[in-house]
Scaffold this motif. Structure first.
Motif, short mmCIF file in Angstrom:
data_model
loop_
_atom_site.label_atom_id
_atom_site.label_comp_id
_atom_site.label_asym_id
_atom_site.label_seq_id
_atom_site.Cartn_x
_atom_site.Cartn_y
_atom_site.Cartn_z
N GLU A 39 48.26 81.41 46.86
CA GLU A 39 47.10 81.44 47.50
C GLU A 39 45.68 81.74 46.36
OE1 GLU A 39 47.85 85.12 49.89
OE2 GLU A 39 47.08 86.25 48.07
N ILE A 40 44.56 81.53 47.02
CA ILE A 40 43.38 81.50 45.83
C ILE A 40 42.58 82.49 46.56
CG2 ILE A 40 41.52 80.19 45.04
CD1 ILE A 40 43.60 77.79 45.07
N SER A 41 42.02 83.37 45.66
CA SER A 41 40.88 84.36 46.17
C SER A 41 39.57 83.74 45.37
CB SER A 41 41.10 85.79 45.68
OG SER A 41 42.33 86.06 46.52
N LYS A 45 37.05 85.82 49.55
CA LYS A 45 37.84 85.53 50.55
C LYS A 45 39.17 84.82 49.96
CE LYS A 45 33.84 83.59 53.23
NZ LYS A 45 33.34 82.52 54.06
N THR A 46 40.32 85.14 50.51
CA THR A 46 41.53 84.54 50.37
C THR A 46 41.94 83.32 51.19
OG1 THR A 46 41.97 86.81 49.62
CG2 THR A 46 44.00 85.25 50.13
N TYR A 47 42.13 82.21 50.16
CA TYR A 47 42.72 80.99 51.05
C TYR A 47 44.01 80.87 50.93
CZ TYR A 47 37.61 80.23 50.91
OH TYR A 47 36.28 80.36 50.85
N GLN A 48 44.82 80.86 51.88
CA GLN A 48 46.29 80.82 51.90
C GLN A 48 46.48 79.13 52.35
OE1 GLN A 48 47.91 83.65 54.37
NE2 GLN A 48 48.00 84.96 52.75
N TYR A 49 47.57 78.53 51.78
CA TYR A 49 47.65 77.26 52.16
C TYR A 49 49.24 77.02 52.50
CZ TYR A 49 43.68 76.34 49.66
OH TYR A 49 42.17 76.31 49.05
N PRO A 50 49.40 77.20 53.85
CA PRO A 50 50.75 77.07 54.54
C PRO A 50 51.18 75.55 54.78
CG PRO A 50 49.21 77.53 56.36
CD PRO A 50 48.46 77.33 55.11
N GLY A 51 52.37 75.53 55.09
CA GLY A 51 52.99 74.20 55.36
C GLY A 51 53.98 73.65 54.04
N ILE A 52 54.85 72.75 54.77
CA ILE A 52 56.05 72.47 53.86
C ILE A 52 55.22 71.54 52.65
CG2 ILE A 52 57.70 70.72 53.57
CD1 ILE A 52 58.25 71.28 56.61
N SER A 53 54.08 70.94 52.86
CA SER A 53 53.59 70.24 51.39
C SER A 53 53.09 71.13 50.42
CB SER A 53 52.57 69.28 52.00
OG SER A 53 51.43 70.06 52.58
N LYS A 69 43.40 73.01 43.34
CA LYS A 69 42.70 73.50 44.49
C LYS A 69 41.76 74.57 44.00
CE LYS A 69 45.66 72.14 47.91
NZ LYS A 69 45.85 72.20 49.41
N ALA A 70 41.82 75.32 43.10
CA ALA A 70 40.80 76.21 42.83
C ALA A 70 39.73 75.59 41.94
CB ALA A 70 41.79 77.54 41.54
N CYS A 72 38.69 72.35 42.59
CA CYS A 72 38.00 71.94 43.71
C CYS A 72 37.15 72.84 44.56
CB CYS A 72 38.94 71.24 44.69
SG CYS A 72 39.38 69.71 43.78
N LEU A 73 37.56 73.95 44.77
CA LEU A 73 37.07 74.96 45.52
C LEU A 73 35.76 75.64 44.92
CD1 LEU A 73 37.12 76.79 48.05
CD2 LEU A 73 38.45 78.44 46.86
N ALA A 74 35.97 75.89 43.61
CA ALA A 74 34.83 76.20 42.69
C ALA A 74 33.49 75.37 42.52
CB ALA A 74 35.41 76.83 41.16
N LEU A 75 34.04 74.10 42.39
CA LEU A 75 33.04 73.10 42.20
C LEU A 75 32.25 72.79 43.44
CD1 LEU A 75 34.77 70.72 39.92
CD2 LEU A 75 33.09 72.11 39.27
N ALA A 76 33.02 72.75 44.65
CA ALA A 76 32.35 72.68 45.91
C ALA A 76 31.46 73.78 46.30
CB ALA A 76 33.51 72.61 46.89
N CYS A 77 31.60 74.95 45.78
CA CYS A 77 30.72 76.09 46.18
C CYS A 77 29.65 76.26 44.88
CB CYS A 77 31.44 77.52 46.18
SG CYS A 77 32.61 77.37 47.66
N LYS A 78 29.65 75.50 44.06
CA LYS A 78 28.62 75.48 42.88
C LYS A 78 27.44 75.02 43.24
CE LYS A 78 28.20 73.94 38.13
NZ LYS A 78 28.36 73.15 36.93
N PRO A 79 26.25 75.96 42.93
CA PRO A 79 24.72 75.62 43.53
C PRO A 79 24.71 74.40 42.75
CG PRO A 79 24.79 77.47 42.06
CD PRO A 79 26.25 77.17 42.25
N VAL A 80 23.51 73.43 43.74
CA VAL A 80 23.37 72.09 43.08
C VAL A 80 21.87 72.12 42.64
CG1 VAL A 80 22.90 69.60 43.95
CG2 VAL A 80 24.81 70.85 44.81
N ASN A 81 21.62 71.57 41.55
CA ASN A 81 20.40 71.47 40.81
C ASN A 81 19.78 70.25 41.53
OD1 ASN A 81 18.06 71.47 39.42
ND2 ASN A 81 19.05 71.40 37.56
N THR A 82 18.63 70.32 42.47
CA THR A 82 18.12 69.32 43.02
C THR A 82 16.99 68.53 42.32
OG1 THR A 82 16.51 70.89 44.17
CG2 THR A 82 18.32 70.54 45.23
N THR A 83 16.81 69.12 41.09
CA THR A 83 15.68 68.22 40.36
C THR A 83 16.11 67.69 39.22
OG1 THR A 83 15.36 70.46 38.81
CG2 THR A 83 13.90 70.15 40.65
N SER A 84 17.63 67.67 38.96
CA SER A 84 18.45 67.23 38.14
C SER A 84 18.21 65.49 38.07
CB SER A 84 19.84 67.62 38.01
OG SER A 84 20.53 66.75 37.10
#
Length: 92
Positions: A39-41, A45-53, A69-70, A72-84
């Protein structure tokens, strides 16, 4: 008759990309061919990944999957610089 809470036999915790990764294996008398889970916190928030896979054969496999997964999660929540890339100086 009371049901006792089953505690994991092994627990490993580490930090990666600002996320806390917890990898564990259920108690030793419980047999399964893919015993490792994770699981990843992140941001409270704690994200659990159930399932056989998401059940792995070894601790190394579970850590590898959790690292990806951590990341991807960290990069997805990273703020975006719109002027870049929009403000470019032109020599003229």
């Amino acid at each position: 008759m009371s049901i006792s809470k089953k505690l994991p036999a092994e627990v490993h915790t580490e930090e990666y990309f600002g996320c806390e990764i917890k990898v564990w294996r259920p108690e030793t008398n419980q047999y399964t061919s893919f015993p490792w889970r994770y699981e990843i916190s992140f941001n409270g928030k704690t994200y659990q990944y159930p399932g056989i896979s998401n059940n792995m054969k070894s601790k190394k496999e579970a850590l590898t999957r959790a690292h990806w997964k951590a990341k991807c999660l960290a990069l997805a929540c990273k703020p975006v610089n719109t002027t870049s890339g929009l403000l470019m100086a032109r020599a003229g």
